[in-house]
Design a protein around this motif. Structure first.
Motif, PDB file in Angstrom:
ATOM      1  N   VAL A 163      44.670 115.248 111.827  1.00  0.00           N
ATOM      2  CA  VAL A 163      45.907 114.881 111.141  1.00  0.00           C
ATOM      3  C   VAL A 163      46.957 115.962 111.371  1.00  0.00           C
ATOM      4  O   VAL A 163      46.666 117.153 111.266  1.00  0.00           O
ATOM      5  CB  VAL A 163      45.658 114.703 109.618  1.00  0.00           C
ATOM      6  CG1 VAL A 163      46.961 114.455 108.884  1.00  0.00           C
ATOM      7  CG2 VAL A 163      44.671 113.566 109.378  1.00  0.00           C
ATOM      8  N   HIS A 183      49.322 117.640 109.731  1.00  0.00           N
ATOM      9  CA  HIS A 183      49.736 117.896 108.349  1.00  0.00           C
ATOM     10  C   HIS A 183      51.178 118.389 108.262  1.00  0.00           C
ATOM     11  O   HIS A 183      51.941 117.949 107.396  1.00  0.00           O
ATOM     12  CB  HIS A 183      48.784 118.896 107.687  1.00  0.00           C
ATOM     13  CG  HIS A 183      47.363 118.436 107.694  1.00  0.00           C
ATOM     14  ND1 HIS A 183      46.893 117.463 106.855  1.00  0.00           N
ATOM     15  CD2 HIS A 183      46.313 118.799 108.469  1.00  0.00           C
ATOM     16  CE1 HIS A 183      45.611 117.244 107.100  1.00  0.00           C
ATOM     17  NE2 HIS A 183      45.237 118.043 108.076  1.00  0.00           N
ATOM     18  N   GLN A 212      53.506 115.526 108.865  1.00  0.00           N
ATOM     19  CA  GLN A 212      53.639 114.682 107.675  1.00  0.00           C
ATOM     20  C   GLN A 212      54.640 115.286 106.696  1.00  0.00           C
ATOM     21  O   GLN A 212      55.518 114.592 106.185  1.00  0.00           O
ATOM     22  CB  GLN A 212      52.294 114.526 106.963  1.00  0.00           C
ATOM     23  CG  GLN A 212      51.343 113.585 107.613  1.00  0.00           C
ATOM     24  CD  GLN A 212      50.093 113.374 106.767  1.00  0.00           C
ATOM     25  OE1 GLN A 212      49.849 114.058 105.783  1.00  0.00           O
ATOM     26  NE2 GLN A 212      49.300 112.399 107.171  1.00  0.00           N
ATOM     27  N   ARG A 267      58.174 114.876 107.923  1.00  0.00           N
ATOM     28  CA  ARG A 267      58.675 113.509 107.774  1.00  0.00           C
ATOM     29  C   ARG A 267      59.040 113.211 106.323  1.00  0.00           C
ATOM     30  O   ARG A 267      60.067 112.591 106.039  1.00  0.00           O
ATOM     31  CB  ARG A 267      57.620 112.508 108.284  1.00  0.00           C
ATOM     32  CG  ARG A 267      58.051 111.074 108.146  1.00  0.00           C
ATOM     33  CD  ARG A 267      59.261 110.765 109.035  1.00  0.00           C
ATOM     34  NE  ARG A 267      59.699 109.400 108.846  1.00  0.00           N
ATOM     35  CZ  ARG A 267      60.871 109.050 108.289  1.00  0.00           C
ATOM     36  NH1 ARG A 267      61.724 109.967 107.898  1.00  0.00           N
ATOM     37  NH2 ARG A 267      61.186 107.784 108.156  1.00  0.00           N
ATOM     38  N   SER A 285      47.392 108.893 107.908  1.00  0.00           N
ATOM     39  CA  SER A 285      47.971 108.428 109.170  1.00  0.00           C
ATOM     40  C   SER A 285      49.496 108.442 109.108  1.00  0.00           C
ATOM     41  O   SER A 285      50.086 108.370 108.031  1.00  0.00           O
ATOM     42  CB  SER A 285      47.495 107.007 109.481  1.00  0.00           C
ATOM     43  OG  SER A 285      48.089 106.090 108.582  1.00  0.00           O
ATOM     44  N   ASP A 286      50.113 108.511 110.267  1.00  0.00           N
ATOM     45  CA  ASP A 286      51.569 108.422 110.344  1.00  0.00           C
ATOM     46  C   ASP A 286      52.043 107.079 109.790  1.00  0.00           C
ATOM     47  O   ASP A 286      53.090 107.002 109.141  1.00  0.00           O
ATOM     48  CB  ASP A 286      52.050 108.582 111.788  1.00  0.00           C
ATOM     49  CG  ASP A 286      51.834 109.990 112.327  1.00  0.00           C
ATOM     50  OD1 ASP A 286      51.663 110.923 111.514  1.00  0.00           O
ATOM     51  OD2 ASP A 286      51.851 110.154 113.557  1.00  0.00           O
ATOM     52  N   VAL A 302      52.166 107.317 106.031  1.00  0.00           N
ATOM     53  CA  VAL A 302      53.331 108.124 105.649  1.00  0.00           C
ATOM     54  C   VAL A 302      54.600 107.286 105.760  1.00  0.00           C
ATOM     55  O   VAL A 302      55.454 107.331 104.870  1.00  0.00           O
ATOM     56  CB  VAL A 302      53.428 109.408 106.511  1.00  0.00           C
ATOM     57  CG1 VAL A 302      54.764 110.114 106.299  1.00  0.00           C
ATOM     58  CG2 VAL A 302      52.269 110.342 106.193  1.00  0.00           C
ATOM     59  N   GLU A 303      54.724 106.488 106.808  1.00  0.00           N
ATOM     60  CA  GLU A 303      55.912 105.651 106.979  1.00  0.00           C
ATOM     61  C   GLU A 303      56.015 104.591 105.883  1.00  0.00           C
ATOM     62  O   GLU A 303      57.122 104.255 105.452  1.00  0.00           O
ATOM     63  CB  GLU A 303      55.950 105.016 108.360  1.00  0.00           C
ATOM     64  CG  GLU A 303      56.236 106.020 109.468  1.00  0.00           C
ATOM     65  CD  GLU A 303      57.522 106.812 109.253  1.00  0.00           C
ATOM     66  OE1 GLU A 303      58.543 106.230 108.817  1.00  0.00           O
ATOM     67  OE2 GLU A 303      57.514 108.027 109.511  1.00  0.00           O
TER      68      GLU A 303
END
Length: 117
Positions: free
Chosen positions: A21, A23, A26, A29, A77-78, A81-82
């Motif tokens: 990951v 981090h 994240q 973002r 996961s991205d 997060v999105e």
């Protein structure tokens, strides 16, 4: 705008527990989405079995109307997060419907939340 608390001290956010990951990516973002002043990084939120943990706080207006913080686990996961970013940008708890994709990430922290209310 909502505030976020992200666990990143004991095991959440560590390459030791989740080596695949990004981090820091994240955090970058989430900072981009809510602003530096609205992202708090905590050492430990005592939910290590559910890392990575993100708590989405309702806006003050939504909180006054009864919205509660939402604890999300397994934010690894991205894509997840999105989904968090999209929800926060739409208004977050009490103001926007949580994306269905996050339903499996919700942690039941109602007893802890009630104690702090």
């Amino acid at each position: 705008m909502n505030k976020l608390t992200v666990c990143r001290g004991c095991c959440c956010g560590t390459a030791k527990k989740h080596p695949d990951v990004n981090h820091e990516g994240q955090l970058d973002r989430l900072r981009e989405a809510v602003g530096v002043e609205r992202l708090r990084v905590a050492d430990c939120l005592d939910s290590c079995d559910h890392s990575n943990v993100v708590v989405v706080q309702p806006t003050p207006t939504a909180r006054q109307a009864g919205a509660r913080p939402v604890w999300l686990g397994g934010v690894l996961s991205d894509e997840t997060v999105e989904h968090v970013v999209a929800w926060v940008q739409a208004g977050g708890p009490g103001r926007a419907t949580m994306p269905d994709a996050l339903a499996g990430n919700v942690l039941d922290r109602s007893s802890e939340d009630a104690a702090s209310a």
